[in-house]
Design a protein around this motif. Structure first.
Motif, short mmCIF file in Angstrom:
data_model
loop_
_atom_site.label_atom_id
_atom_site.label_comp_id
_atom_site.label_asym_id
_atom_site.label_seq_id
_atom_site.Cartn_x
_atom_site.Cartn_y
_atom_site.Cartn_z
N GLU A 709 -13.93 -2.59 -0.71
CA GLU A 709 -13.76 -1.29 -0.09
C GLU A 709 -15.04 -0.46 -0.21
OE1 GLU A 709 -10.44 0.71 -1.76
OE2 GLU A 709 -8.96 -0.42 -0.60
N ARG A 740 -12.98 -3.11 3.84
CA ARG A 740 -12.22 -1.91 4.23
C ARG A 740 -13.17 -0.71 4.15
NH1 ARG A 740 -6.76 -1.29 3.64
NH2 ARG A 740 -7.12 0.59 2.38
N ILE A 742 -13.39 3.17 4.33
CA ILE A 742 -12.57 4.38 4.26
C ILE A 742 -13.44 5.57 4.73
CG2 ILE A 742 -11.17 5.86 2.76
CD1 ILE A 742 -10.88 3.45 0.88
N TYR A 767 -13.01 -5.71 14.44
CA TYR A 767 -12.52 -4.68 13.51
C TYR A 767 -11.25 -4.09 14.08
CZ TYR A 767 -14.51 -1.33 16.82
OH TYR A 767 -14.80 -0.61 17.95
N SER A 769 -7.94 -0.88 13.00
CA SER A 769 -7.44 0.15 12.08
C SER A 769 -6.50 -0.48 11.08
CB SER A 769 -6.70 1.24 12.86
OG SER A 769 -7.59 1.90 13.76
N ALA A 770 -6.44 0.12 9.90
CA ALA A 770 -5.54 -0.37 8.87
C ALA A 770 -4.10 -0.05 9.25
CB ALA A 770 -5.89 0.24 7.52
N GLU A 774 -1.37 1.81 4.86
CA GLU A 774 -2.60 1.52 4.13
C GLU A 774 -3.76 2.43 4.57
OE1 GLU A 774 -1.72 -3.24 3.44
OE2 GLU A 774 -3.44 -2.60 4.63
N VAL A 779 -8.81 4.43 7.94
CA VAL A 779 -9.42 3.23 7.35
C VAL A 779 -9.66 2.22 8.46
CG1 VAL A 779 -9.16 1.32 5.74
CG2 VAL A 779 -8.29 3.59 5.13
N THR A 780 -10.86 1.62 8.48
CA THR A 780 -11.18 0.56 9.44
C THR A 780 -11.40 -0.74 8.67
OG1 THR A 780 -12.19 2.09 10.99
CG2 THR A 780 -12.80 -0.23 11.18
N ILE A 781 -10.73 -1.82 9.10
CA ILE A 781 -10.88 -3.14 8.49
C ILE A 781 -11.78 -3.98 9.38
CG2 ILE A 781 -9.71 -5.24 7.74
CD1 ILE A 781 -7.26 -3.54 7.15
#
Length: 786
Positions: A709, A740, A742, A767, A769-770, A774, A779-781
Motif C-alpha cells: 500500500e 493499493r 490510497i 487498474y 477502484s477498490a 475496502e 483507493v485505486t488497485i
C-alpha cells in the motif's frame, strides 16, 4: 556345500579377512561361521541384504556399533538369578542401547532397505533397563546415590558417622601422644577399625581392644574404648549400605533376566548387521563391483553362464592380473593349458572362490558386466594331496577325489579339476582325463579343467561343449604373464625354454627328431594365430582409443560452441533489457513533463517542440530496444512447452521464476517469483531453462521489501506523483503482483492525476477502484506487468 571344496579353494582365508572387518566379537563369530548357500533363493536373500547395506554405505548412512560387546554370558547369568556387578550391567545397557540406535537408523529408511529393517525388528526396546542403569550406575562403575532413596539416606548417615569416628580417633591419638604412649603420631586401620599404634611397654596405659601386633612385638594396634561405639555405628551403616547396593543390583539384574530371550535376539540381530557391514567394508577394500548398491537380480542368476569381467583372486597380493572367462553358456566347460606357474590354477580357483563368495552373500571382486550363476553343488580337485601315511601317490590322491566327485556330480554342478590326468603314464592319464570330462559333460555339469596333455587340447577343440583356453608365457623373459586367453590352447614351450636356458643344439635336435611333424605344424599355427589375435587386439585398442579421443574432442567442441552461443545470447539479452529499462524511464519522464504542463507557466510553443523531439527520440529508442534477432542467436535448444519445474525468464520482470504449472486454457502459466506467485501469459516468456542437476536455482537479487500500500492522502499532486513513481518502480522490482494506492476521495484531483499516470505507465497492466468495503473510489488497485 562340500567341505573339501571350501578348504582347497581357501574360502576360510577369505572369512578371516571378513572377520577382521567386524566391529565386535559376536559379529566376528558369525563371520567365521559363514557358509555358501546351496539354494538360489537363500543365496539371493544373502546377497540382497549385502546390497541393501551397500546402498546405505553409498548414501553415507552408518549403522552404529560403538560400545557393542558380547553380553550373552551376562544375559545367561541374569536369567538364572545371579546378581551382576555394576560394570557388567553398564556393559549390557550400552550394548542394548547401541542395538536400539541401529534399529532407529534403519527404521527411518525402511522403504529403501526393507530386509535390513526386518532384521532390526528383532531388536527389543530396553529403554527401561538402560535408563535405570544410567541412573543407578556411575561412570566409574559404582552404584550411585540416586539408585534408591534408602541408599542415599544410608550414605548420608554413613558420612556423618565416619566424620564423628575420625574426630574421636584423632582426639584419642592426641591424648596418647601427649602422654607419650603412642609409637607414632599416625592413625591406621586394622580389620576395618580405627586403631592407635601404642608402645608395648605402655599397654596398660591405653584402655581398648587390641586388633594387631607388629612383627617385632614392639607396637600394639589398639582401638580406644572411646572410639568403639562410633566404630560400631560406622560398621552397621556400611553393612546397611552393602545390603541396599545388593538390592539395587538385584533389581537391575532382574530387569535384564526377565527379558533374556529378547535381549539375546537383539544382540544377534546387531551382530547380523555387523556382519553385513563387514561384508561391505571388505568389498570396498577389494574394489568389488558386485553387488551394486541395492541390486542383485541383474547379475546373480540360478542358471545361465558364469561371466567374470576382470575377476580378481581376493587372496593375491600386489598387482593382480585380472581374469576374463565365461563358462556354462554356449560352452559347458573350459580346458586351460599352459606352462607350470603360469596361472592356470589361479584362474581355476578364481572362478570357484568368487562363486562361493557370491553364494555366501559377500562382495565379488570383479567389474561391471560380470554374471554369477548359483550352483547347488561345487566340487574341486586342486593341488597335490599325496600322503605317505596312507600310501597315496599324486595320481592316487587325485583319483580318490575324482571318484568322490563322480559319485555326487550331476546337473547344475560346478566341477573344478586341476592337473587332470597328471602323475601317471601320459597316454593312460590323457585317456582317463578324457573319459572323466565326457562323463561330467554327459551329466550336464559345468566344468573347468587344467592339464598339460596335448590330446585334451584336440578333444576340447573337437567337442562343441568344450572350449580351449591358455595362459600366456613370455619366451624372452622366461616368465608367465598370468593372462588367460580363451579360445586358443596353450603352446608347448618346452623346447623353446630349453634353448633359451642354454641347452645344446645337438640335444635339442635329437629331441625334435622324436616329435612328429604335425606337432611343429600345430605349434607354428598356434603361434601365428596368437600373433594375429594380439595384433587384432592392439588394433581394436587403438581404434577404441581414437574413437574415445574423437568423442571427447566432439564433446569439448560442442560445449565450447554452446558456451559461446550462450554468452552471445546473454550479451544481447542484457543490451535488450537495458534498452527497455531506458525506454521505460524516458516514458515516465515524458509523462511527468506532460503532467507538469498543467501546473507550471512556460512557453507552450517551446514546450511543444521539446515534447515532439522527445517523442522522436522515444520512437528511435523503441526501434533499437526491440530488434529482430538473427536466427543464429536463437536458443540452443528448440522452443518447447513450459513444464512444471522449468526456470523461466519473463519479459519485464528482472527475477528468474519457477513454473508451477503447464500452460492453461487461458494461455497463462503460474510462476513463482521468490515468495510470490502470479500468472503470466506464455508469450511473455523469453527463455526456458531446465533446473540444474544439483537442484540449485539461479536468483536475481531483488529490491528491498516494499509495502503493498502507498498512502498519498493530504499531498499535492506533483509531490504525490514523484513519490508514486519511485514507489511503483520499487514495487515492481520487489515482485509485487499488485499495489493499493490510497489517494482519498476529496475533490478527485489527486485521484485523476494518479489514474492518468497509471493509464500510460509501462509497469502497469491495468487498474481499478477498490471494492466499496475496502475504500471504493478513494483507493485505486493497480495490477503490475507480468
Amino acid at each position: 556345500m562340500d567341505e573339501h571344496t571350501i578348504r582347497v579353494l581357501e574360502f576360510e582365508k577369505v572369512l578371516q579377512l571378513l572377520a577382521a572387518e567386524t566391529a565386535f566379537s559376536v559379529g566376528r563369530e558369525l563371520a567365521l561361521a559363514v557358509r555358501p548357500s546351496t539354494e538360489y533363493a537363500a543365496a539371493f536373500d544373502l546377497q540382497s541384504e549385502t546390497a541393501e547395506m551397500r546402498l546405505l554405505d553409498h548414501l553415507g548412512i552408518d549403522v552404529p556399533f560403538a560400545g557393542a560387546r558380547d553380553i550373552r554370558p551376562l544375559i545367561h547369568s541374569a536369567s538364572i538369578g545371579q546378581v551382576l556387578e555394576p560394570g557388567d550391567l553398564a556393559e549390557a545397557a550400552q550394548t542394548l542401547k547401541t542395538a536400539r540406535r541401529a534399529r532407529l537408523v534403519l527404521e527411518k529408511v525402511r522403504d529403501r532397505v526393507p530386509r535390513l529393517a526386518a532384521i532390526a525388528d528383532a531388536i527389543g526396546d530396553f529403554r527401561t533397563f538402560s535408563d535405570e542403569v544410567d541412573k543407578s550406575i556411575s561412570s566409574r562403575g559404582e552404584v550411585a546415590d540416586a539408585a534408591s532413596e534408602q541408599l542415599a539416606a544410608t550414605r548420608r548417615e554413613l558420612r556423618i558417622a565416619e566424620s564423628r569416628l575420625e574426630q574421636r580417633a584423632q582426639a584419642a591419638l592426641a591424648d596418647a601422644i601427649r602422654r607419650g604412649v603412642a609409637q607414632e603420631g599416625l592413625l591406621t586401620e586394622r580389620n576395618g577399625r580405627k586403631v592407635i599404634p601404642v608402645k608395648a611397654d605402655y599397654r596398660g596405659q591405653v584402655s581398648g581392644i587390641v586388633h594387631d601386633v607388629s612383627s617385632s612385638g614392639a607396637t600394639l594396634f589398639i582401638e580406644p574404648m572411646g572410639v568403639v561405639d562410633a566404630g560400631n555405628q560406622v560398621r552397621e551403616l556400611q553393612l546397611a549400605e552393602d545390603r541396599e547396593v545388593r538390592r539395587v543390583l538385584q533389581r537391575l539384574t532382574s530387569l535384564l533376566g526377565d527379558t533374556a530371550e529378547v535381549a539375546t535376539d537383539s544382540l544377534m540381530a546387531l551382530a547380523h548387521l555387523d556382519l553385513l557391514s563387514a561384508k561391505v567394508r571388505l568389498a570396498r577394500k577389494m574394489h568389488a563391483e558386485l553387488p551394486p548398491p541395492g541390486e542383485v537380480s541383474s547379475w546373480f542368476h540360478p542358471s545361465g553362464p558364469t561371466i567374470l569381467v576382470r575377476g580378481r583372486h581376493p587372496l593375491l597380493k600386489g598387482e593382480v592380473v585380472p581374469t576374463d572367462i565365461e563358462v556354462g553358456g554356449d560352452y559347458a566347460g573350459v580346458v586351460i593349458t599352459g606352462p607350470n606357474t603360469g596361472g592356470k590354477t589361479v584362474a581355476l580357483k578364481t572362478v570357484g572362490l568368487l562363486t562361493l563368495m557370491a553364494q555366501a552373500g559377500m562382495g565379488v571382486p570383479c567389474d561391471e558386466g560380470s554374471h554369477i550363476r548359483c550352483f547347488p553343488n561345487i566340487f574341486a580337485d586342486i593341488g597335490d594331496e599325496q600322503s605317505i601315511e596312507q600310501s597315496l601317490s599324486t595320481f592316487s590322491s587325485h583319483m580318490r577325489n575324482i571318484i568322490g566327485i563322480l559319485d555326487q556330480a550331476g546337473r547344475d554342478t560346478l566341477v573344478l579339476l586341476d592337473e587332470l590326468g597328471a602323475g601317471t603314464d601320459p597316454a593312460e592319464g590323457a585317456a582317463i582325463a578324457r573319459a572323466v570330462l565326457e562323463t561330467l559333460l554327459d551329466r550336464g555339469c559345468t566344468l573347468i579343467a587344467t592339464t598339460h596333455h596335448g590330446e585334451l587340447k584336440v578333444f576340447a577343440h573337437n567337442d562343441p561343449r568344450l572350449r580351449n583356453a591358455s595362459v600366456e608365457f613370455d619366451i624372452e623373459t622366461l616368465s608367465p604373464t598370468y593372462h588367460l586367453t580363451v579360445g586358443l590352447p596353450g603352446q608347448s614351450n618346452a623346447i623353446a625354454i630349453a634353448r633359451r636356458l642354454g641347452l645344446s643344439e645337438e640335444v635339442l635336435e635329437r629331441a625334435s627328431e622324436q616329435l612328429a611333424p604335425e606337432h611343429f605344424e600345430l605349434e607354428t599355427l598356434l603361434g601365428e594365430i596368437r600373433s594375429e589375435r594380439a595384433a587384432a587386439t592392439e588394433a581394436r585398442r587403438g581404434e577404441e582409443l581414437a574413437r574415445r579421443e574423437a568423442e571427447e574432442l566432439r564433446v569439448a567442441l560442442a560445449e565450447r560452441r554452446d558456451r559461446i552461443e550462450q554468452e552471445r545470447a546473454a550479451i544481447l539479452d542484457d543490451a535488450h533489457r537495458e534498452a527497455e529499462d531506458t525506454l521505460a524511464r524516458l516514458r515516465r519522464e515524458v509523462e511527468a513533463a506532460k503532467r507538469r504542463t498543467a501546473t507550471r507557466e512556460f512557453d507552450p510553443a517551446a514546450a511543444g517542440e521539446t515534447l515532439r523531439a522527445m517523442d522522436k527520440d522515444i520512437e528511435q529508442l523503441a526501434a533499437r530496444a526491440k530488434p529482430r534477432r538473427p536466427e543464429t542467436l536463437a536458443p540452443l535448444t528448440p522452443r518447447r512447452e513450459v513444464e512444471p519445474g522449468d526456470l523461466v525468464h519473463v519479459r519485464d520482470i528482472p527475477q528468474l521464476g519457477e513454473a508451477l504449472s503447464a500452460v492453461g486454457e487461458d494461455g497463462r502459466v503460474e510462476v513463482q517469483f521468490g515468495s510470490l506467485r502470479m500468472k503470466v501469459y506464455v508469450d511473455r516468456i523469453d527463455r526456458i531453462e531446465t533446473p540444474t542437476p544439483t537442484g540449485e536455482r539461479i536468483k536475481v537479487p531483488m529490491g528491498p521489501p516494499v509495502s503493498v500500500e502507498l498512502d498519498l492522502r493530504g499531498q499535492r499532486a506533483e509531490a504525490a506523483l514523484e513519490q508514486f513513481e519511485s514507489y511503483l518502480d520499487n514495487a515492481f522490482r520487489a515482485g509485487l503482483p499488485f499495489v493499493r494506492i490510497i489517494h482519498g476521495k476529496g475533490t478527485g484531483a489527486l485521484r485523476a492525476a494518479i489514474r492518468e499516470a497509471l493509464a500510460h505507465h509501462p509497469l502497469v497492466r491495468q487498474y481499478e477502484s477498490a471494492a466499496a468495503n475496502e475504500g471504493g473510489e478513494g483507493v485505486t488497485i493497480a495490477l503490475l506487468a507480468g
